[in-house]
Design an enzyme around this catalytic site. Structure first.
Site, PDB file in Angstrom:
ATOM      1  N   SER A  17      -9.787   1.543   2.611  1.00 20.25           N
ATOM      2  CA  SER A  17      -8.962   2.334   1.735  1.00 20.25           C
ATOM      3  C   SER A  17      -7.876   1.531   1.010  1.00 20.25           C
ATOM      4  O   SER A  17      -7.278   2.032   0.068  1.00 20.25           O
ATOM      5  CB  SER A  17      -8.272   3.442   2.543  1.00 20.25           C
ATOM      6  OG  SER A  17      -7.413   2.889   3.514  1.00 20.25           O
ATOM      7  N   SER A  31      -9.957  -0.709   6.849  1.00 22.28           N
ATOM      8  CA  SER A  31      -9.357  -0.580   5.514  1.00 22.28           C
ATOM      9  C   SER A  31      -8.605  -1.787   4.990  1.00 22.28           C
ATOM     10  O   SER A  31      -8.219  -1.797   3.822  1.00 22.28           O
ATOM     11  CB  SER A  31      -8.415   0.621   5.484  1.00 22.28           C
ATOM     12  OG  SER A  31      -9.152   1.781   5.288  1.00 22.28           O
ATOM     13  N   LYS A  87       0.853  -1.194   0.000  1.00 21.53           N
ATOM     14  CA  LYS A  87       0.000   0.000   0.000  1.00 21.53           C
ATOM     15  C   LYS A  87       0.887   1.242   0.000  1.00 21.53           C
ATOM     16  O   LYS A  87       1.935   1.266   0.674  1.00 21.53           O
ATOM     17  CB  LYS A  87      -0.897  -0.022   1.238  1.00 21.53           C
ATOM     18  CG  LYS A  87      -1.967   1.057   1.271  1.00 21.53           C
ATOM     19  CD  LYS A  87      -2.878   0.890   2.486  1.00 21.53           C
ATOM     20  CE  LYS A  87      -3.972   1.923   2.543  1.00 21.53           C
ATOM     21  NZ  LYS A  87      -4.879   1.732   3.692  1.00 21.53           N
TER      22      LYS A  87
HETATM   23  N1  GLN Z   1     -13.255   3.667   5.890  1.00 25.96           N
HETATM   24  C1  GLN Z   1     -12.778   4.164   7.141  1.00 25.96           C
HETATM   25  C2  GLN Z   1     -12.408   5.621   7.015  1.00 25.96           C
HETATM   26  O1  GLN Z   1     -12.708   6.172   6.012  1.00 25.96           O
HETATM   27  C3  GLN Z   1     -11.602   3.347   7.594  1.00 25.96           C
HETATM   28  C4  GLN Z   1     -10.346   3.757   6.933  1.00 25.96           C
HETATM   29  C5  GLN Z   1      -9.142   2.948   7.360  1.00 25.96           C
HETATM   30  O2  GLN Z   1      -9.251   1.946   8.025  1.00 25.96           O
HETATM   31  N2  GLN Z   1      -7.992   3.469   7.021  1.00 25.96           N
HETATM   32  O3  GLN Z   1     -11.861   6.222   7.876  1.00 25.96           O
END
Ligand code: GLN
Length: 490
Positions: free
Chosen positions: A157, A181, A82
């Protein structure tokens, strides 16, 4: 072997073949690079492909084998990283314009460990900007497409890492999970995706979003591969003050074991309103399958979990507003010079950050400001404690808690972009374990009528990733889902 056949092998098989000299790491790497060239034109899972670096690493592995050295547990196995993980000499952007051109001088701890184990880093994956989002549509460089249906989101994400794994452009990938994410894109793309206990994997070199929640975790097509990767990346690191000295288990040794007698907690509320009927049906079928395998099914409740979303969207933006203050045009990436220093900060940040990141910085700054701090931030921290206590009570009755990973299957690209709250709802099941700091894994748990993967989430006690691996692997073997691949994928 043809390069297509090589890419279809598991990371475990690749390591074995490389270690025995059956294939060279360079051959494997070339096969995957070729595959990326074809597949990623449509999927856009990668922001950067490091062909040169990957081939150099592969050559090192091959030389070590020829010299008779013992190879590491991931020798010659291609990994996608990532783009919020720092990689020495390789661009790292967090899918943000503000970090354009940033090349870190060091590797993240997890990346260093992978390299030592012989893994080949093929490239950096697309993501929601600074890991804020659930669909990858917040990437400044355009979204990733779901390999099962290119009109749909891969989740977020870490959508690029999930899509790269699902489409065999790498044997496995690393992502980061703050509120879901790793798990939610894992569910949307039909792969195993594990968020370790907070503190299990060092955050050194992971560009911070919300430091009290962020954890690095693996994506793999099978539980066994994810378990092996976890064993490699876990462990104490003095460079991260929250990294634990708790011993690392042999997670892979949990694969192939029986689960008879293990207690699986089912949360009735997680199968109620707002959850797709097909997701409910698949979760119930998985419970029945685990019962067939000899697990004892018990009812548990997490009464404060309904407040997880509200608490998370105070705590995570509050921490983000502080963490992202460092991107000011002075030290990293983009600089837009204004009339004076303050103007330079302002224009750089206004142009460099996308709308969701700006929204979170504003929410977080507001929640931390004088007069609101106690009402919002401190209250949210109290809710966090109550959620942790809910789990303490649940784990007196069971060994793992089972819920869906997400209330829906992969939604259409564009479907939720105009409604941030609807997007935030994608994480209702992944947020409670994050706030409690607990390990949780998403594994494929069935498919909808239109062929989209459905994810099951198992949450464990702190530092008990072992049991998660054991139950997930037993379910994977019994369910037969492992052989399902997206139709255009080998
Ligand atoms: N979807 C969640 C957010 O937008 C989690 C994001 C993540 O775990 N980095 O914050």
């Amino acid at each position: 072997m043809t390069s297509q056949a090589l890419c279809a092998l598991s990371g475990i098989e690749i390591q074995k073949k490389v270690a025995s000299g059956d294939v060279s790491a360079v051959e494997v790497t070339n096969a995957f690079l070729e595959r990326i060239t074809h597949q990623d034109r449509k999927l856009h899972a990668f922001l950067y492909v490091d062909a040169e670096g990957a081939l150099a690493q592969a050559a090192t592995v091959d030389r070590a084998r020829k010299a008779g050295e013992t190879l590491g547990p991931l020798a010659g196995v291609p990994v996608a990283l990532k783009d919020n993980l720092c990689t020495r000499g390789v661009p790292t952007t967090c899918a943000s314009k503000i970090l354009a051109g940033y090349v870190p001088p060091y590797d993240a701890d997890a990346v260093e460990r992978l390299r030592r184990a012989g893994a080949i880093a093929v490239g950096k994956t697309n993501m929601d900007e600074f890991a804020m989002g659930s669909s990858n549509e917040n990437s400044a460089f355009g979204p990733v497409k779901n390999p099962w249906d290119e009109t749909r989101a891969p989740g977020g994400s870490s959508g690029g890492s999930a899509a790269a794994t699902a489409s065999s452009m790498a044997s496995f990938a690393l992502g980061s999970d703050t509120g879901g994410s790793v798990r939610q894109p894992g569910a949307f793309c039909g792969v195993t995706a594990l968020k370790p206990t907070y503190g299990r994997v060092s955050r050194f070199g992971l560009i911070a979003f919300a430091s009290s929640l962020d954890q690095i975790g693996p994506f793999a097509r099978s539980v066994r591969e994810a378990a092996r990767v976890l064993s490699v990346i876990a462990g104490h690191d003095a460079r991260d003050a929250t990294s634990t000295t708790t011993a690392v288990d042999d997670y892979e040794a949990e694969c192939g074991k029986e689960v008879r007698g293990l207690r699986v907690g089912v949360v009735a509320d997680a199968l109620g309103a707002g959850v797709d009927a097909e997701v409910v049906k698949a979760t119930r079928a998985a419970v029945a399958k685990l019962a067939e395998l000899g697990c004892e099914i018990v009812d548990v409740s997490l009464p404060h979990a309904t407040h997880a979303l509200a608490a998370y969207y105070l705590i995570a933006p509050a921490e983000a507003s502080s963490n992202l203050a460092r991107f000011d045009g002075m030290r990293y990436g983009l600089r837009k010079t204004g009339d004076d220093l303050t103007a330079t900060y302002g224009t750089t940040r206004a142009e460099g950050f996308g709308p969701e990141v700006r929204r979170r910085i504003m929410l977080g700054t507001y929640a931390l400001s004088a007069g609101y701090y106690d009402a919002f931030y401190v209250k949210a921290q109290k809710v966090r404690t109550l959620i942790r206590r809910d789990y303490d009570a649940a784990f007196k009755k069971c060994d793992v808690v089972l819920t869906p990973t997400s209330p829906t299957t992969a939604f259409k690209l564009g479907e939720k972009t105009s409604d941030p709250l609807a997007m935030y709802m994608a994480d209702i099941f992944t947020l409670p374990p994050s706030l409690a700091g607990l390990p949780a894994v998403s594994i494929p748990g069935g498919y909808s009528a239109d062929g989209l993967p459905i994810g099951l989430q198992l949450t464990g006690r702190a530092f008990d990733e072992k049991t998660l691996v054991r139950v997930s692997d037993a379910y994977e073997r019994a369910s037969g889902w492992l052989s399902r691949r997206p139709s255009e994928i080998v």
